[in-house]
Design a protein around this motif. Structure first.
Motif, PDB file in Angstrom:
ATOM      1  N   LEU A  95       0.830  -1.204   0.000  1.00 56.86           N
ATOM      2  CA  LEU A  95       0.000   0.000   0.000  1.00 56.86           C
ATOM      3  C   LEU A  95       0.865   1.255   0.000  1.00 56.86           C
ATOM      4  CD1 LEU A  95      -2.753  -1.087   2.557  1.00 56.86           C
ATOM      5  CD2 LEU A  95      -3.037  -0.825   0.082  1.00 56.86           C
ATOM      6  N   ILE A  96       1.903   1.275   0.843  1.00 57.45           N
ATOM      7  CA  ILE A  96       2.793   2.438   0.897  1.00 57.45           C
ATOM      8  C   ILE A  96       3.540   2.592  -0.422  1.00 57.45           C
ATOM      9  CG2 ILE A  96       4.869   3.358   2.008  1.00 57.45           C
ATOM     10  CD1 ILE A  96       3.871   2.176   4.636  1.00 57.45           C
ATOM     11  N   SER A  97       3.945   1.466  -1.030  1.00 56.31           N
ATOM     12  CA  SER A  97       4.663   1.545  -2.306  1.00 56.31           C
ATOM     13  C   SER A  97       3.782   2.096  -3.421  1.00 56.31           C
ATOM     14  CB  SER A  97       5.188   0.157  -2.698  1.00 56.31           C
ATOM     15  OG  SER A  97       4.128  -0.686  -3.118  1.00 56.31           O
ATOM     16  N   LYS A  98       2.462   2.009  -3.254  1.00 63.61           N
ATOM     17  CA  LYS A  98       1.508   2.530  -4.243  1.00 63.61           C
ATOM     18  C   LYS A  98       0.919   3.866  -3.803  1.00 63.61           C
ATOM     19  CE  LYS A  98       1.996  -1.033  -6.872  1.00 63.61           C
ATOM     20  NZ  LYS A  98       2.745  -0.917  -8.162  1.00 63.61           N
ATOM     21  N   ASP A  99       1.601   4.544  -2.869  1.00 68.31           N
ATOM     22  CA  ASP A  99       1.176   5.855  -2.360  1.00 68.31           C
ATOM     23  C   ASP A  99      -0.212   5.820  -1.736  1.00 68.31           C
ATOM     24  OD1 ASP A  99       3.560   7.103  -3.202  1.00 68.31           O
ATOM     25  OD2 ASP A  99       2.790   7.269  -5.245  1.00 68.31           O
ATOM     26  N   ARG A 100      -0.536   4.717  -1.073  1.00 68.44           N
ATOM     27  CA  ARG A 100      -1.791   4.582  -0.333  1.00 68.44           C
ATOM     28  C   ARG A 100      -1.449   4.466   1.150  1.00 68.44           C
ATOM     29  NH1 ARG A 100      -4.598  -0.181  -3.780  1.00 68.44           N
ATOM     30  NH2 ARG A 100      -6.079  -0.140  -2.025  1.00 68.44           N
ATOM     31  N   LEU A 105      -1.553   2.903   7.215  1.00 71.70           N
ATOM     32  CA  LEU A 105      -1.604   3.318   8.618  1.00 71.70           C
ATOM     33  C   LEU A 105      -2.844   2.753   9.297  1.00 71.70           C
ATOM     34  CD1 LEU A 105      -0.353   4.910  10.904  1.00 71.70           C
ATOM     35  CD2 LEU A 105      -1.568   6.949  10.091  1.00 71.70           C
ATOM     36  N   GLU A 106      -3.970   2.735   8.591  1.00 69.28           N
ATOM     37  CA  GLU A 106      -5.206   2.154   9.130  1.00 69.28           C
ATOM     38  C   GLU A 106      -5.014   0.664   9.419  1.00 69.28           C
ATOM     39  OE1 GLU A 106      -8.202   2.935   6.258  1.00 69.28           O
ATOM     40  OE2 GLU A 106      -8.309   5.097   6.688  1.00 69.28           O
ATOM     41  N   VAL A 122       3.055   1.239  16.230  1.00 69.40           N
ATOM     42  CA  VAL A 122       2.460   1.613  14.948  1.00 69.40           C
ATOM     43  C   VAL A 122       3.267   2.729  14.293  1.00 69.40           C
ATOM     44  CG1 VAL A 122       0.474   2.768  13.901  1.00 69.40           C
ATOM     45  CG2 VAL A 122       0.122   0.863  15.476  1.00 69.40           C
ATOM     46  N   GLN A 123       3.598   3.744  15.061  1.00 63.65           N
ATOM     47  CA  GLN A 123       4.370   4.859  14.520  1.00 63.65           C
ATOM     48  C   GLN A 123       5.746   4.396  14.061  1.00 63.65           C
ATOM     49  OE1 GLN A 123       2.838   7.713  14.068  1.00 63.65           O
ATOM     50  NE2 GLN A 123       1.007   6.907  15.099  1.00 63.65           N
ATOM     51  N   PHE A 124       6.349   3.490  14.832  1.00 65.40           N
ATOM     52  CA  PHE A 124       7.672   2.960  14.488  1.00 65.40           C
ATOM     53  C   PHE A 124       7.627   2.186  13.174  1.00 65.40           C
ATOM     54  CE2 PHE A 124      10.520  -0.741  14.715  1.00 65.40           C
ATOM     55  CZ  PHE A 124      11.747  -0.097  14.760  1.00 65.40           C
ATOM     56  N   GLU A 125       6.682   1.228  13.070  1.00 61.69           N
ATOM     57  CA  GLU A 125       6.579   0.406  11.861  1.00 61.69           C
ATOM     58  C   GLU A 125       6.284   1.269  10.637  1.00 61.69           C
ATOM     59  OE1 GLU A 125       4.994  -3.985  12.942  1.00 61.69           O
ATOM     60  OE2 GLU A 125       3.547  -2.392  13.331  1.00 61.69           O
ATOM     61  N   TYR A 126       5.361   2.197  10.793  1.00 60.84           N
ATOM     62  CA  TYR A 126       4.947   3.053   9.672  1.00 60.84           C
ATOM     63  C   TYR A 126       6.119   3.891   9.172  1.00 60.84           C
ATOM     64  CZ  TYR A 126       2.108   6.459   7.088  1.00 60.84           C
ATOM     65  OH  TYR A 126       1.565   7.264   6.112  1.00 60.84           O
ATOM     66  N   ALA A 127       6.830   4.516  10.088  1.00 64.58           N
ATOM     67  CA  ALA A 127       7.963   5.362   9.697  1.00 64.58           C
ATOM     68  C   ALA A 127       9.105   4.540   9.116  1.00 64.58           C
ATOM     69  CB  ALA A 127       8.447   6.170  10.899  1.00 64.58           C
ATOM     70  N   GLU A 128       9.356   3.380   9.698  1.00 66.87           N
ATOM     71  CA  GLU A 128      10.454   2.537   9.241  1.00 66.87           C
ATOM     72  C   GLU A 128      10.209   2.039   7.825  1.00 66.87           C
ATOM     73  OE1 GLU A 128      13.144  -0.832  11.358  1.00 66.87           O
ATOM     74  OE2 GLU A 128      11.023  -1.310  11.147  1.00 66.87           O
ATOM     75  N   ILE A 129       8.991   1.608   7.543  1.00 72.78           N
ATOM     76  CA  ILE A 129       8.662   1.099   6.204  1.00 72.78           C
ATOM     77  C   ILE A 129       8.742   2.214   5.175  1.00 72.78           C
ATOM     78  CG2 ILE A 129       6.801   0.143   4.785  1.00 72.78           C
ATOM     79  CD1 ILE A 129       5.908  -1.398   7.284  1.00 72.78           C
ATOM     80  N   GLN A 130       8.238   3.394   5.506  1.00 71.17           N
ATOM     81  CA  GLN A 130       8.319   4.523   4.575  1.00 71.17           C
ATOM     82  C   GLN A 130       9.771   4.856   4.243  1.00 71.17           C
ATOM     83  OE1 GLN A 130       5.880   7.654   6.450  1.00 71.17           O
ATOM     84  NE2 GLN A 130       4.486   7.475   4.712  1.00 71.17           N
ATOM     85  N   ALA A 132      12.434   2.844   4.521  1.00 73.10           N
ATOM     86  CA  ALA A 132      13.067   1.741   3.804  1.00 73.10           C
ATOM     87  C   ALA A 132      12.647   1.725   2.330  1.00 73.10           C
ATOM     88  CB  ALA A 132      12.703   0.416   4.461  1.00 73.10           C
ATOM     89  N   LEU A 133      11.364   1.943   2.065  1.00 74.76           N
ATOM     90  CA  LEU A 133      10.902   1.948   0.678  1.00 74.76           C
ATOM     91  C   LEU A 133      11.444   3.153  -0.084  1.00 74.76           C
ATOM     92  CD1 LEU A 133       7.176   0.755   0.979  1.00 74.76           C
ATOM     93  CD2 LEU A 133       9.209  -0.552   0.390  1.00 74.76           C
TER      94      LEU A 133
END
Length: 371
Positions: A95-100, A105-106, A122-130, A132-133
């Motif tokens: 989803l993040i890779s497709k700008d969704r 986050l939901e 949640v904040q950690f995973e979300y920021a880390e994945i963004q 990394a991608l």
């Protein structure tokens, strides 16, 4: 029609194998990721149990129903999967890779924090994945072919040819062979389920080395027992030893090469290469299956137990390669594993402070629950 159907099944298996393990890895909670992914391939043994006991009953049937019934039963798991797939969420990394990003986050809020939007994990995973991608986009080669080039920087004979292996030690009747096959698959499933819980506890590298060492021991004993029986068919001890180590072979394989294999291949690859890596794995696996299907039967027929001697030194080669080239991945998050291979710049995010805060929050929650 039967041969064509097997080809269609093979194509479907490749799609499932390439997408299933990465999806589980990417949607699982970080505390459950290792076990959840390792469990992915254990249901193969469950299917084998159903198939083995079905054929144990149908081999007595005269006519095509003997093979039509087991074949038709293969459709049931696919129906269950198709119905259940509608409730499976999409990967937040995709989803993040497709700008969704909002949908991603939901997902984290719903499945990893029980609805708490302010949860630090949640904040950690979300920021880390963004992060990394974003790093992966910066090093993307621009085409599928060039990205595949990034990948350039034996248990089969027992699994596929149990019947001739048993025949070589005097177990020739359909009753004996189907009964051994059915009971062996039951042991395989139970061991696969338990061993799927170990990667997160003892590590991937330890399981690989332990499993290959046990496989080596089983192969040596099967080879020795078969050789003794070939020279003296009246030696029942050799017969029994071969059967015993045939039973032990499945747990030895499941220890580190069943669920652990799917987990390791999936987690050592970054998001942009994860599906491609699984594709490559299935490509080489399918090519090897073709070899086992058409060549190994000739080897067993002409060489009998001497054919096993090919695999004994090969397993030693595998042990050496794992010891030399397989790093341990137990502990880091899915994104942080890239740092093991590519250095600190691969993570794209300074996570040390966040990790400390998450640990402190988890301790606080534990204390609150205790109160």
């Amino acid at each position: 029609m039967f041969v064509v159907a097997r080809g269609v099944l093979g194509c479907g298996t490749v799609f499932l194998g390439s997408s299933g393990a990465p999806l589980i890895t990417e949607i699982a909670h970080s505390h459950h990721r290792a076990t959840a992914t390792a469990l992915f391939n254990t249901s193969y043994a469950l299917g084998s149990i159903i198939a083995a006991w079905t054929t144990f009953g149908t081999f007595r049937i005269v006519g095509s129903a003997a093979w039509r019934i087991p074949s038709a039963l293969q459709g049931l798991p696919s129906v269950i999967q198709l119905l259940g797939l509608w409730w499976v969420p999409e990967s937040p990394r995709w989803l993040i890779s497709k700008d969704r990003s909002e949908e991603a986050l939901e997902f984290f809020v719903k499945y990893h924090a029980e609805g708490d939007e302010n949860d630090l994990l949640v904040q950690f995973e979300y920021a880390e994945i963004q992060s990394a991608l974003a790093y992966e986009r910066s090093i993307d080669r621009g085409s599928a072919i060039k990205n595949y080039l990034e990948f350039l920087s034996g248990n089969a004979f027992i699994s596929y040819y149990l019947s001739p292996v048993l025949t070589s030690v005097g177990l020739t009747t359909s009753l004996e062979q189907t009964l051994i096959n059915a009971t062996q698959q039951m042991l395989s499933w139970v061991s696969a389920l338990y061993f799927a819980t170990l990667p997160g506890k003892v590590g991937r590298r330890v399981l690989y080395l332990s499993s290959l060492s046990c496989i080596f021991l089983c192969l040596v004993c099967i080879t020795a027992g078969s050789a003794v029986f070939a020279s003296n068919p009246n030696n029942k001890a050799a017969d029994s030893a071969v059967v015993a180590f045939l039973y032990l072979f499945s747990p030895a394989y499941n220890l580190g090469l069943n669920g652990n294999n799917g987990l390791y291949i999936t987690e050592i690859l970054p998001f942009s290469l994860r599906m491609r890596g699984r594709d490559c794995y299935h490509l080489f696996s399918t090519c090897f299956t073709l070899l086992t299907t058409y060549a190994f039967s000739v080897g067993l027929q002409n060489l009998a137990w001497k054919f096993y001697l090919i695999w004994v030194p090969w397993v030693l080669v595998e042990i050496f390669v794992v010891w030399l080239a397989f790093p341990e991945t137990k502990g880091p998050s899915l994104e942080e594993i890239a740092i093991i291979f590519d250095g600190l710049q691969a993570g794209g995010l300074d996570t040390e402070k966040l990790e400390v805060e998450i640990e402190q929050e988890e301790v606080k929650k534990t204390v609150d629950v205790a109160k």
